[in-house]
Design an enzyme around this catalytic site. Sequence first.
Site, mmCIF file in Angstrom:
data_model
loop_
_atom_site.group_PDB
_atom_site.id
_atom_site.type_symbol
_atom_site.label_atom_id
_atom_site.label_comp_id
_atom_site.label_asym_id
_atom_site.label_seq_id
_atom_site.Cartn_x
_atom_site.Cartn_y
_atom_site.Cartn_z
ATOM 1 C CB SER A 140 -3.698 -1.347 -1.137
ATOM 2 O OG SER A 140 -3.617 -2.017 -2.382
ATOM 3 C CE1 TYR A 166 1.685 -1.163 -0.715
ATOM 4 C CE2 TYR A 166 0.284 -2.701 -1.899
ATOM 5 C CZ TYR A 166 0.590 -1.402 -1.520
ATOM 6 O OH TYR A 166 -0.197 -0.363 -1.950
#
Length: 249
Positions: A144, A158
């Site tokens: 990501s 995350y």
Amino acid sequence: MDDKVVLITGASRGIGAATARLAAAEAWRVAVNYRKDLAGAEAVVAELRRAGADAEAFCADVSLEADIVGLFDAVAERFGRIDALVNNAGVTAPIGRLEDYSAQRVEQVLRSNVLGPILCCREAVRRMSTRHGGSGGAIVNVSSAASRLGSAGEYIDYAASKGAIDTLTLGLAREVAAEGIRVNAVRPGLINTSIHASSGEPGRVARLADSVPMRRGGEAEEVAAAILWLLSDASSFCTGSLLDVSGGR
Ligand code: NAP
């Protein structure tokens, strides 16, 4: 020769499902993994079969080692081979500040987003590496843009899990480069999928779209196209690459 087989984790919706559709269109046989969303996985498989592809759904929670080992055994039994892995399954967590995180929350994120992909890589390498009698293959990890942005005020755990995925990609790429396996990652930016609703803000992509240099969120299909390129021979000299698919963000 039989068409090549790709296992895509978390392919019942979102980026994984888009990757499954594109892989089928490019003549891969597709193993569609899901955890809870049986209806979603079955719908994806039905769509791929209607398009003439060989596909099967496999239930496994990639945060659990026993499920991962069973998944790879089941895929090998059903298709007879495995040539590629897309480590796509991943979770965010409720949006919030780090001082409010519980250990349970962080553990869940790290189990799904780090332990799972590492163990899936282990199972893939055991089957693909020429060192173990395999014919080589390709692994694409779905990281990501959060790994370089940090997700302050949203989900730093995350972001940290995706930082681990970047490092996993760099290290494993070098470890198995001479054994016929290429390992790369894509780093999506803001993509229109249901993951944002899962963390409590369904409208997150629209809210942040103006912060993207291209002034829009991306679509799952745009990430899938990058993944399929990294799986294909068109990227034959790429390994250890981290490909941003983020509209410049
Ligand atoms: P999504 O729409 O929420 O889909 C997630 C998929 O992962 C679902 O199929 C889900 O299946 C599966 N999954 C989750 N935990 C699992 C587990 N433990 N075992 C097996 N399957 C599991 O998410 P998405 O946006 O497509 O995200 C896919 C990947 O892209 C993730 O790694 C995410 O971090 C990454 N990413 C997304 C964005 C974005 O903006 N959307 C940006 C950057 C990176 P079940 O419902 O059956 O559990």
